[in-house]
Design a protein around this motif. Structure first.
Motif, mmCIF file in Angstrom:
data_model
loop_
_atom_site.group_PDB
_atom_site.id
_atom_site.type_symbol
_atom_site.label_atom_id
_atom_site.label_comp_id
_atom_site.label_asym_id
_atom_site.label_seq_id
_atom_site.Cartn_x
_atom_site.Cartn_y
_atom_site.Cartn_z
ATOM 1 N N GLY A 1 -6.635 10.076 -22.341
ATOM 2 C CA GLY A 1 -5.622 9.060 -22.593
ATOM 3 C C GLY A 1 -5.860 7.854 -21.705
ATOM 4 O O GLY A 1 -6.867 7.764 -20.985
ATOM 5 N N PRO A 2 -4.956 6.902 -21.704
ATOM 6 C CA PRO A 2 -5.119 5.707 -20.871
ATOM 7 C C PRO A 2 -5.054 6.049 -19.387
ATOM 8 O O PRO A 2 -4.346 6.976 -18.979
ATOM 9 N N VAL A 3 -5.778 5.291 -18.579
ATOM 10 C CA VAL A 3 -5.785 5.466 -17.129
ATOM 11 C C VAL A 3 -4.910 4.396 -16.506
ATOM 12 O O VAL A 3 -5.161 3.199 -16.660
ATOM 13 N N SER A 4 -3.857 4.840 -15.796
ATOM 14 C CA SER A 4 -2.924 3.877 -15.217
ATOM 15 C C SER A 4 -2.798 4.006 -13.705
ATOM 16 O O SER A 4 -2.005 3.290 -13.098
ATOM 17 N N SER A 5 -3.558 4.935 -13.092
ATOM 18 C CA SER A 5 -3.470 5.119 -11.649
ATOM 19 C C SER A 5 -4.748 5.754 -11.130
ATOM 20 O O SER A 5 -5.583 6.251 -11.906
ATOM 21 N N VAL A 6 -4.881 5.749 -9.810
ATOM 22 C CA VAL A 6 -6.025 6.407 -9.180
ATOM 23 C C VAL A 6 -6.014 7.900 -9.511
ATOM 24 O O VAL A 6 -7.056 8.496 -9.802
ATOM 25 N N PHE A 7 -4.831 8.503 -9.506
ATOM 26 C CA PHE A 7 -4.753 9.923 -9.820
ATOM 27 C C PHE A 7 -5.170 10.196 -11.260
ATOM 28 O O PHE A 7 -5.842 11.195 -11.537
ATOM 29 N N ASP A 8 -4.786 9.335 -12.209
ATOM 30 C CA ASP A 8 -5.222 9.501 -13.603
ATOM 31 C C ASP A 8 -6.740 9.510 -13.680
ATOM 32 O O ASP A 8 -7.338 10.328 -14.391
ATOM 33 N N TYR A 9 -7.371 8.576 -12.951
ATOM 34 C CA TYR A 9 -8.826 8.502 -12.970
ATOM 35 C C TYR A 9 -9.435 9.783 -12.397
ATOM 36 O O TYR A 9 -10.363 10.365 -12.982
ATOM 37 N N ALA A 10 -8.903 10.231 -11.258
ATOM 38 C CA ALA A 10 -9.422 11.440 -10.622
ATOM 39 C C ALA A 10 -9.211 12.652 -11.522
ATOM 40 O O ALA A 10 -10.091 13.508 -11.648
ATOM 41 N N MET A 11 -8.047 12.722 -12.146
ATOM 42 C CA MET A 11 -7.731 13.844 -13.014
ATOM 43 C C MET A 11 -8.702 13.910 -14.190
ATOM 44 O O MET A 11 -9.249 14.968 -14.514
ATOM 45 N N GLN A 12 -8.936 12.778 -14.827
ATOM 46 C CA GLN A 12 -9.830 12.774 -15.986
ATOM 47 C C GLN A 12 -11.271 13.086 -15.585
ATOM 48 O O GLN A 12 -11.972 13.827 -16.293
ATOM 49 N N ALA A 13 -11.712 12.546 -14.454
ATOM 50 C CA ALA A 13 -13.070 12.840 -13.991
ATOM 51 C C ALA A 13 -13.226 14.328 -13.699
ATOM 52 O O ALA A 13 -14.241 14.953 -14.040
ATOM 53 N N THR A 14 -12.203 14.910 -13.086
ATOM 54 C CA THR A 14 -12.247 16.333 -12.761
ATOM 55 C C THR A 14 -12.235 17.178 -14.025
ATOM 56 O O THR A 14 -12.979 18.159 -14.146
ATOM 57 N N MET A 15 -11.397 16.810 -14.978
ATOM 58 C CA MET A 15 -11.312 17.574 -16.221
ATOM 59 C C MET A 15 -12.606 17.505 -17.033
ATOM 60 O O MET A 15 -13.008 18.493 -17.653
ATOM 61 N N ARG A 16 -13.272 16.354 -17.013
ATOM 62 C CA ARG A 16 -14.559 16.262 -17.720
ATOM 63 C C ARG A 16 -15.586 17.182 -17.068
ATOM 64 O O ARG A 16 -16.359 17.862 -17.755
ATOM 65 N N ALA B 1 -15.141 20.624 -18.175
ATOM 66 C CA ALA B 1 -15.215 20.796 -19.632
ATOM 67 C C ALA B 1 -13.843 20.982 -20.257
ATOM 68 O O ALA B 1 -13.685 21.684 -21.254
ATOM 69 N N ALA B 2 -12.831 20.322 -19.673
ATOM 70 C CA ALA B 2 -11.468 20.422 -20.198
ATOM 71 C C ALA B 2 -11.023 19.149 -20.894
ATOM 72 O O ALA B 2 -9.871 19.041 -21.315
ATOM 73 N N LEU B 3 -11.922 18.190 -21.037
ATOM 74 C CA LEU B 3 -11.612 16.906 -21.647
ATOM 75 C C LEU B 3 -12.876 16.408 -22.321
ATOM 76 O O LEU B 3 -13.964 16.508 -21.758
ATOM 77 N N GLY B 4 -12.741 15.890 -23.527
ATOM 78 C CA GLY B 4 -13.941 15.405 -24.209
ATOM 79 C C GLY B 4 -13.676 15.060 -25.654
ATOM 80 O O GLY B 4 -12.555 14.696 -26.036
#
Length: 435
Positions: A104-119, A122-125
């Protein structure tokens, strides 16, 4: 080094420091399990919640999960694309929903970290958005034939077959399709039964009533608590009842942050579900849970957890909290308990009646939890005694990598237990061990 890589490393360092600080504060507690768990006092984590997830490695060199003594495990099907949910058809075929969470959209540093970690985990793609049919023609416990049963769906998850109708729980609603027993494919257009808001907790599990007249659907919350406002959460964090004859739907139970797997307990006829609880309060606070579901019942989210323990991070509704039902059985903090099915006594040697739970595994605690398939024994319609492992070994001992992550669980047409593994891209088959 690119800016994105530098930024990712900076976020990882910040997260690591936060994780170390929480460990020094004594963030870890004894696992909160059972009918009367000790739920530690909340320790709100502020704007930088714990973020820890192993790197997805998958299975190689003949490695596979560890089966409990007396059990054996083999790959029923491999090389799938993020298999999440399983349905055994009356024809003897097995269907697997292949889908994943979309960024989804990235609106914070935590969003960015969360998405990078999930990729990395293999939990996001990119979601396969299909349902695959598996067939074991020779009865050797391995599906040697597969075919795309449906495609171009919208994050499909729950599935159900009743007579000449096949139902799919897409993230945006439940769709009914015409079904012919033994068919290799469905290509006819479907009919929408109900619409759900996509986003957030995206899975839409389905469970028919025993008489085949109703369909129950699990819909998770958009956010963690109410950070998007309660208007955005309207109609979510609930289990719906769909009347298939009239076409009407209603909320059957609410206050369930993310109810995923559902199953019927045959002695009492009660509906049971597993629920993923809120984040940001500590390793074991609050625990995920297994519970019976009452018609009209309210289970606390977002105002309270484990019954009436108030979450003071959100504006309160004392009248709602006063009605909150305490769940039946705690499953440990952040275990991400997703899959659920009833296991009749004798299905697996040495196992009485009870519920099987696929625990996908945590990402938001200092010491990881879950990453296994567990069994909760039942007696007289209620959970009794401690949990037992069925499959383990999905997580490396140093917690750095995961070989797999169990999700959906279902009884196979041959009486085995089938387990969807969305990191290993495997459907595992569990049976009694042969001497």
């Amino acid at each position: 080094m690119s800016f994105s890589r530098i930024f990712a490393r900076l976020v990882a360092i910040i997260g690591g420091v936060a994780l170390l600080w929480r460990r020094l504060q004594g963030a870890s507690h004894e696992p909160a399990w059972g009918s009367a768990p000790v739920v530690p006092a909340a320790k709100p984590q502020g704007s930088i919640p714990t973020l820890k997830m192993p790197t997805a490695r998958g299975w190689a060199d003949g490695r596979k999960p560890t089966a409990a003594p007396g059990l054996a495990v083999n790959a029923f099907a491999s090389d799938l694309k993020h298999p999440r949910w399983i349905l055994a058809l009356s024809s003897g075929d097995v269907l697997v929903a292949e889908a994943t969470q979309i960024a989804g959209p990235v609106s914070s540093v935590f969003d960015y970290a969360m998405q990078a970690t999930m990729r990395r985990a293999a939990a996001l793609g990119v979601s396969a958005n299909r349902i695959t049919l598996l067939r074991d023609r020779d009865g050797d416990g391995v599906a040697e034939w597969r075919h795309t049963f449906m495609e171009k769906l919208n994050q499909p998850f729950g599935m159900a077959q009743l007579g000449d109708a096949f139902y799919v729980g897409n993230t945006d609603g439940v769709i009914a399709f015409p079904y012919v027993r033994g068919a290799d494919r469905i290509s006819a257009p479907g009919r929408r039964l109900t619409t759900f808001k996509p986003g957030g907790h995206w899975t839409r599990s389905l469970l028919p009533s025993p008489d085949g007249k109703k369909l129950f659907a699990g819909v998770g919350s958009l956010g963690n608590i109410d950070e998007n406002g309660m208007d955005a959460e309207k109609g979510r964090a609930a289990i719906y009842e769909l009347d298939l004859e009239s076409g009407k739907s209603r909320i059957f139970a609410s206050g369930l942050r993310n109810p995923v797997g559902m199953a019927w307990e045959p002695q009492t006829g009660a509906l049971w579900t597993v629920v993923n609880e809120r984040d940001g309060l500590g390793d074991e606070t609050p625990p995920d849970y297994l519970t019976s579901v009452r018609d009209g019942g309210f289970y606390g989210w977002p105002y309270s957890y484990w019954g009436r323990i108030v979450d003071d991070r959100v504006p309160q509704d004392p009248a709602a909290v006063a009605t909150a039902i305490t769940p039946d059985y705690a499953l440990g903090g952040h275990t991400a308990s997703l899959g659920l099915c009833w296991l009749p006594a004798g299905t697996l040697p040495g196992f009485p009646d009870g519920m099987v739970i696929g625990q996908h595994g945590s990402w938001n605690r200092s010491t990881l939890s879950g990453y296994k398939v567990v069994f909760i024994p039942f007696r007289n319609g209620r959970p009794v005694g401690p949990p037992r492992d069925i499959l383990s070994g999905f997580l490396a001992s140093d917690e750095r990598v995961s070989y797999g992550r169990p999700v959906g669980v279902a009884l196979g047409p041959d009486g085995s237990l089938l387990v969807a593994d969305d990191v290993g891209d495997v459907i595992w088959r569990v049976t009694g061990a042969r001497d």
